[in-house]
Every structure is written in structure tokens, then in C-alpha cells.
Design a protein around this motif. Structure first.
Motif, PDB file in Angstrom:
ATOM      1  N   GLN A 228       0.829  -1.202   0.000  1.00  0.00           N
ATOM      2  CA  GLN A 228       0.000   0.000   0.000  1.00  0.00           C
ATOM      3  C   GLN A 228       0.868   1.258   0.000  1.00  0.00           C
ATOM      4  O   GLN A 228       0.479   2.286  -0.539  1.00  0.00           O
ATOM      5  N   LEU A 229       2.041   1.167   0.635  1.00  0.00           N
ATOM      6  CA  LEU A 229       2.922   2.316   0.797  1.00  0.00           C
ATOM      7  C   LEU A 229       4.311   1.991   0.257  1.00  0.00           C
ATOM      8  O   LEU A 229       4.786   0.858   0.388  1.00  0.00           O
ATOM      9  N   ASP A 230       4.977   2.978  -0.333  1.00  0.00           N
ATOM     10  CA  ASP A 230       6.331   2.761  -0.827  1.00  0.00           C
ATOM     11  C   ASP A 230       7.340   2.973   0.303  1.00  0.00           C
ATOM     12  O   ASP A 230       6.951   3.185   1.470  1.00  0.00           O
ATOM     13  N   ASN A 232       9.009   5.395   1.104  1.00  0.00           N
ATOM     14  CA  ASN A 232       8.883   6.715   1.730  1.00  0.00           C
ATOM     15  C   ASN A 232       7.523   6.911   2.392  1.00  0.00           C
ATOM     16  O   ASN A 232       7.154   8.029   2.760  1.00  0.00           O
ATOM     17  N   ASP A 233       6.781   5.807   2.502  1.00  0.00           N
ATOM     18  CA  ASP A 233       5.451   5.805   3.121  1.00  0.00           C
ATOM     19  C   ASP A 233       4.461   6.694   2.385  1.00  0.00           C
ATOM     20  O   ASP A 233       3.599   7.338   2.993  1.00  0.00           O
ATOM     21  N   LYS A 234       4.578   6.705   1.070  1.00  0.00           N
ATOM     22  CA  LYS A 234       3.604   7.362   0.209  1.00  0.00           C
ATOM     23  C   LYS A 234       2.746   6.293  -0.465  1.00  0.00           C
ATOM     24  O   LYS A 234       3.235   5.220  -0.816  1.00  0.00           O
ATOM     25  N   SER A 235       1.478   6.603  -0.666  1.00  0.00           N
ATOM     26  CA  SER A 235       0.546   5.635  -1.249  1.00  0.00           C
ATOM     27  C   SER A 235       0.978   5.181  -2.637  1.00  0.00           C
ATOM     28  O   SER A 235       1.476   5.963  -3.445  1.00  0.00           O
ATOM     29  N   THR A 236       0.766   3.904  -2.905  1.00  0.00           N
ATOM     30  CA  THR A 236       1.040   3.326  -4.234  1.00  0.00           C
ATOM     31  C   THR A 236      -0.257   2.974  -4.963  1.00  0.00           C
ATOM     32  O   THR A 236      -0.234   2.288  -5.989  1.00  0.00           O
ATOM     33  N   LEU A 237      -1.403   3.399  -4.419  1.00  0.00           N
ATOM     34  CA  LEU A 237      -2.689   2.897  -4.909  1.00  0.00           C
ATOM     35  C   LEU A 237      -3.038   3.329  -6.327  1.00  0.00           C
ATOM     36  O   LEU A 237      -3.929   2.734  -6.948  1.00  0.00           O
ATOM     37  N   THR A 238      -2.350   4.322  -6.871  1.00  0.00           N
ATOM     38  CA  THR A 238      -2.653   4.730  -8.249  1.00  0.00           C
ATOM     39  C   THR A 238      -1.699   4.098  -9.252  1.00  0.00           C
ATOM     40  O   THR A 238      -1.726   4.448 -10.436  1.00  0.00           O
ATOM     41  N   THR A 239      -0.885   3.156  -8.813  1.00  0.00           N
ATOM     42  CA  THR A 239       0.043   2.497  -9.727  1.00  0.00           C
ATOM     43  C   THR A 239      -0.668   1.405 -10.522  1.00  0.00           C
ATOM     44  O   THR A 239      -1.742   0.925 -10.141  1.00  0.00           O
ATOM     45  N   GLU A 240      -0.043   0.987 -11.619  1.00  0.00           N
ATOM     46  CA  GLU A 240      -0.644   0.000 -12.506  1.00  0.00           C
ATOM     47  C   GLU A 240      -0.926  -1.339 -11.816  1.00  0.00           C
ATOM     48  O   GLU A 240      -1.977  -1.947 -12.070  1.00  0.00           O
ATOM     49  N   PRO A 241      -0.035  -1.850 -10.952  1.00  0.00           N
ATOM     50  CA  PRO A 241      -0.343  -3.129 -10.288  1.00  0.00           C
ATOM     51  C   PRO A 241      -1.638  -3.101  -9.479  1.00  0.00           C
ATOM     52  O   PRO A 241      -2.373  -4.089  -9.454  1.00  0.00           O
ATOM     53  N   GLU A 432      -5.531   9.463  -2.145  1.00  0.00           N
ATOM     54  CA  GLU A 432      -5.540  10.728  -1.411  1.00  0.00           C
ATOM     55  C   GLU A 432      -5.863  10.514   0.062  1.00  0.00           C
ATOM     56  O   GLU A 432      -5.217  11.085   0.955  1.00  0.00           O
ATOM     57  N   GLU A 433      -6.837   9.656   0.328  1.00  0.00           N
ATOM     58  CA  GLU A 433      -7.234   9.379   1.712  1.00  0.00           C
ATOM     59  C   GLU A 433      -6.113   8.686   2.481  1.00  0.00           C
ATOM     60  O   GLU A 433      -5.856   8.995   3.655  1.00  0.00           O
ATOM     61  N   LEU A 434      -5.432   7.755   1.808  1.00  0.00           N
ATOM     62  CA  LEU A 434      -4.347   7.024   2.466  1.00  0.00           C
ATOM     63  C   LEU A 434      -3.192   7.953   2.821  1.00  0.00           C
ATOM     64  O   LEU A 434      -2.638   7.883   3.934  1.00  0.00           O
ATOM     65  N   ASN A 435      -2.815   8.834   1.911  1.00  0.00           N
ATOM     66  CA  ASN A 435      -1.722   9.773   2.201  1.00  0.00           C
ATOM     67  C   ASN A 435      -2.077  10.704   3.358  1.00  0.00           C
ATOM     68  O   ASN A 435      -1.234  11.006   4.211  1.00  0.00           O
ATOM     69  N   LYS A 436      -3.323  11.146   3.417  1.00  0.00           N
ATOM     70  CA  LYS A 436      -3.757  12.008   4.528  1.00  0.00           C
ATOM     71  C   LYS A 436      -3.682  11.262   5.858  1.00  0.00           C
ATOM     72  O   LYS A 436      -3.264  11.825   6.877  1.00  0.00           O
ATOM     73  N   LEU A 437      -4.104   9.990   5.844  1.00  0.00           N
ATOM     74  CA  LEU A 437      -4.074   9.190   7.072  1.00  0.00           C
ATOM     75  C   LEU A 437      -2.640   8.994   7.564  1.00  0.00           C
ATOM     76  O   LEU A 437      -2.356   9.152   8.756  1.00  0.00           O
ATOM     77  N   VAL A 438      -1.739   8.677   6.664  1.00  0.00           N
ATOM     78  CA  VAL A 438      -0.335   8.461   7.049  1.00  0.00           C
ATOM     79  C   VAL A 438       0.279   9.754   7.561  1.00  0.00           C
ATOM     80  O   VAL A 438       1.006   9.764   8.567  1.00  0.00           O
ATOM     81  N   ASP A 439       0.005  10.870   6.902  1.00  0.00           N
ATOM     82  CA  ASP A 439       0.512  12.166   7.373  1.00  0.00           C
ATOM     83  C   ASP A 439       0.020  12.464   8.777  1.00  0.00           C
ATOM     84  O   ASP A 439       0.779  12.966   9.620  1.00  0.00           O
ATOM     85  N   SER A 440      -1.238  12.136   9.038  1.00  0.00           N
ATOM     86  CA  SER A 440      -1.781  12.365  10.367  1.00  0.00           C
ATOM     87  C   SER A 440      -1.095  11.504  11.414  1.00  0.00           C
ATOM     88  O   SER A 440      -0.787  11.954  12.526  1.00  0.00           O
TER      89      SER A 440
END
Length: 445
Positions: A228-230, A232-241, A432-440
Motif C-alpha cells: 500500500q505504501l512505498d 517513503n510511506d507514500k501511497s502506491t494505490l494509483t500504480t498499474e499493479p 488521497e485518503e491514504l496519504n492524509k491518514l499516514v501524514d496524520s
């Protein structure tokens, strides 16, 4: 009963021990240095000793604990007494025990418990004790050991596995016979299982028969180790896989007659009930499904290997073991490791396997005995060993990943199922939601 005293044996629920790996002395929370390996077996102190053992009631019930822990231990180490602490009871959770200064010697739980023990400075390096007592780790399925290091985020073993929950593709033979469709076979891919399901799906005599429930998409994600996260703890959900994963789930599950309301969600319990009722032909389930079928003697079922991903043939889904950990603060680590050693014995591991708590040993003999001790299945020709044939995967999970991030993925796919969003929009919103949650989480740590 928050506490129970068991004499002549250490009450060690398999899961908790794995999590608290307390190997060497000291209550500082630091990682002890590995002990030198001796050439002689360690002297065993047979003075009476009490070991406090904490685990949830779901890992072992009273009868199972007696069968797998207290009785076999009493034969080898009658000087050990176990104080059982049920962490499922109010006021007896791990954090409650720590706050009260009542730290157990052994804690058993799943992967999340390892993280919790580390955060509470309870996790210890068990490798010195493993060396001291010459435990042969070569007997143990390597992925279950890797799972412990991954979930504890350590380069040492903070526990040892007790048993592993298994997975398989269950099917209703009566429905396949009814509609003249060939049974599933071992070694099938997700696509092949999905195609079989489409051949079953139909409305017949006023009943809607459904072909296949693949469980939630996170199961397959773990199978192919898609994060779910790379780094750097950024979301990967918009990637092709991830798009490919959602597209695959749409192909095998999301079609008319199979995913209509009320099945336009990933609710496992509802689908398992439909399977037992005889209205669902196949379900990707686990050992818990197997145990549910004990109570459904009229269902004509069998099981084959868990569906495989084309990019990860040979693998089931993720390791699912309760882990046995000795706490760093324990003053009776030698007695605690003897309890764990007993649970890992051939005798106990065979008994666990025979009752569908799959052994963590590599032994083919043990695998062949899987679930054969369940009386309700006696006399039935069932392909139970199929549930032991595939390797478990070991996804490396970010410390920010958990049930809350998994829910974001689940909600995204369910929005697609309910025709509220297309795949690209659902993944973009979830990203977008996942990145906001991790930032929080980062801000609050």
C-alpha cells in the motif's frame, strides 16, 4: 476469570508466546547480546517456578490449552506452574497489564502484537535462548520465522510461531453436479476459478445461485506482496499493479448475478453463510471455514488449493500465525522457553495439525495428517492436504499500515462494486485518503 492457576504445566497460548520474545535477562528494553553456544545441553533448574502467560481466548480454548500446552508440558517439566491471563477480558489487555506493573512472562498474539510489544519495550531477542536450548529452527517453515522479524521490524527473532492458519478454495460438489460443471482442481489460478464460477451463476427454480466469492482483494494483494505504501510511506494505490488487482477482482467477482445486493460488499461472513446454505458454489476461505463446516454435516463439499496469482505461482496468501514471545522483563526466561519448546515438539505439532491448527513444521508427515483428527470428517474422502501444499507469502508491512489502511482499500473496491465509482476514480480517491491518514499518523507519533 481473568486469571487461572494451572499447576504442573505452563499455560502457554501459542499466539502470545510468539509475540513477546524475551530471551535474555534485564528489564531495560534493550536487545540482549546473543549467548555463546555451548557444547553441552544446558542444566535444567527443576525448582518450582511460575510463568505468567497472557493471550486472547480466541487462540486456544480451555480444552485446547490443556491438550496442547499443559498436558504435554507436565510430562516433561512438572515443576512449572502457569498463571493464565486472558487478554480478551476487560482490564487484562496488554497495555492494562503493563500499566498495573503485571507484565507477563509470555505473550501470544498475531503480527500486530509484535509491533505492540516493541512499542511497549517488551519485545526481546529470543535468539540467545534459542541457541542455549539448541532449538532446531531448520524444522520450522522459514516464512513463519521471517514473518516475525518483518512484523516486529527487527533483525532478530522476537518470538517463535505456534501454528499457522491455512487457506483453500472450498466448493459445493452438489451445485457442480446439479449444473454439470467440472469440479475445481488443485493448482488453479484466480482466473480459472472465476471462469468456473461464471458457469455456475444463474437463477434456477427461483433461486439465485452464485459462482464464486474470492474474499477481499487484500488477500490477493498479500499473495503477490503488493504494498500500500512505498519506502517513503507514500501511497502506491494509483500504480498499474493496483489497477490490475482491482480489474482482476472485477473479472472474477463483479458481474450480474454474482455480486448483486446484498453481495455487493466484501462481507465474508455473509458469503460463508450462503456457501453453507447451498447458494454459493465456491469460496476462498481458511481453516475457520473448515471448522464452520464441522457444524454443517449436510453440505457435500471438498477443497482444493487456494487460487494462485499468475505472477506468484506456488504461493497461498500471507502467513497467519500466532507468535509466542517472551517478554524482556521476564525473570523466568528459561522456564518460558521450555514451555515454547514443548509446543514446538513433534508430538504437539502433530496434534495441532490433526485438529486444523496447521503445524509450522516443514514435515511432510505432519502435513499429510492435516485435519484428520476432526471426528465430523471421518469416513469422508476430502482433499484436506491441499490446504498445506502452497507456501505462505510474507508481505513487508509499513509501521503505518494496519486495519485502518486496509479499510481504505476495502472501501475503494466496494465503491466499485456498488457502481458508485469506476476503478480509476476509486483508487485515486483512496490514494488521497491514504496519504492524509499516514501524514496524520506521522504528526501524532
Amino acid at each position: 476469570m481473568a486469571k487461572q492457576i494451572w499447576n504442573r504445566a505452563l499455560l502457554l497460548p501459542l499466539g502470545a508466546v510468539i509475540m513477546l520474545s524475551g530471551c535474555s535477562g534485564g528489564g531495560t528494553g534493550g536487545v540482549p547480546k546473543p549467548a555463546n553456544e555451548g557444547t553441552d545441553a544446558p542444566k535444567v533448574d527443576t525448582s518450582p517456578v511460575t510463568v505468567k502467560f497472557a493471550t486472547s481466548a480466541g487462540i486456544f480454548n480451555d480444552a485446547e490449552f490443556k491438550q496442547y500446552v499443559t498436558e504435554p508440558l507436565a510430562k516433561k517439566h512438572p515443576h512449572i506452574t502457569v498463571q493464565y491471563i486472558n487478554t480478551s477480558e476487560k482490564g487484562s489487555g496488554i497495555t492494562d497489564l503493563v500499566a498495573a506493573g503485571n507484565i507477563p512472562d509470555i505473550i501470544v498474539g498475531y503480527g500486530g502484537t509484535l509491533k505492540q510489544l516493541k512499542d511497549l519495550t517488551l519485545l526481546s531477542n529470543m535468539e540467545p535462548l534459542i541457541k542455549k536450548y539448541k532449538l532446531d529452527l531448520g524444522r520450522i517453515i522459514p516464512e513463519t520465522l521471517e514473518y516475525i522479524k518483518v512484523n516486529g521490524d527487527t533483525d532478530y527473532l522476537g518470538g517463535l510461531p505456534a501454528f499457522n492458519n491455512t487457506f483453500g478454495l472450498f466448493y459445493n460438489k452438489s451445485l457442480f453436479d446439479k449444473f454439470g460443471v467440472p469440479y475445481p482442481k488443485d493448482g488453479m489460478t484466480w482466473e480459472e476459478a472465476g471462469d468456473l464460477g461464471k458457469k455456475i451463476t444463474r437463477n434456477y427454480d427461483g433461486i439465485q445461485y452464485r459462482g464464486f466469492f474470492p474474499d477481499n482483494v487484500n488477500r490477493m494483494i498479500n499473495q503477490i506482496v503488493l504494498y500500500q505504501l512505498d519506502k517513503n510511506d507514500k501511497s502506491t494505490l494509483t500504480t498499474e499493479p493496483w489497477k490490475n488487482a482491482f480489474d482482476l477482482w472485477n473479472r472474477i467477482y463483479n458481474y450480474p448475478g454474482n455480486a448483486d445486493a446484498p453481495y455487493n460488499t466484501m462481507n465474508f461472513a455473509n458469503n460463508q453463510s450462503a456457501f453453507i446454505k447451498g447458494e454459493l458454489a465456491m469460496i476462498a476461505g481458511s481453516s475457520s471455514t473448515l471448522l464452520a463446516l464441522r457444524k454443517a454435516p449436510d453440505v457435500n463439499w471438498d477443497v482444493v488449493t487456494y487460487p494462485q496469482h499468475k505472477a506468484a505461482m506456488g504461493y497461498s496468501t500471507n502467513v497467519d500465525t500466532p507468535n509466542m514471545s517472551i517478554t524482556e522483563q521476564s525473570k523466568v526466561k528459561d522456564a518460558a522457553i521450555q514451555v515454547i519448546e514443548s509446543i514446538l515438539s513433534d508430538e504437539v505439532q502433530l496434534a495441532l495439525a490433526r485438529n486444523a491448527k496447521m503445524s509450522i513444521l516443514t514435515s511432510d508427515k505432519v502435513k499429510l495428517e492435516y485435519a484428520k483428527g476432526i471426528p465430523e470428517f471421518e469416513g469422508k474422502t476430502l482433499n484436506l492436504t491441499s490446504m498445506t501444499k502452497l507456501k505462505p507469502s510474507v508481505p513487508r508491512i509499513s509501521k503505518y499500515q494496519g486495519s485502518d489502511t486496509n479499510k481504505i482499500v476495502l472501501d475503494a473496491y466496494e465503491a466499485v462494486l456498488r457502481n458508485e465509482k469506476d476503478v480509476n476514480t476509486a483508487l485515486r480517491d483512496a490514494d488521497e485518503e491514504l496519504n492524509k491518514l499516514v501524514d496524520s499518523k506521522k504528526k501524532n507519533q
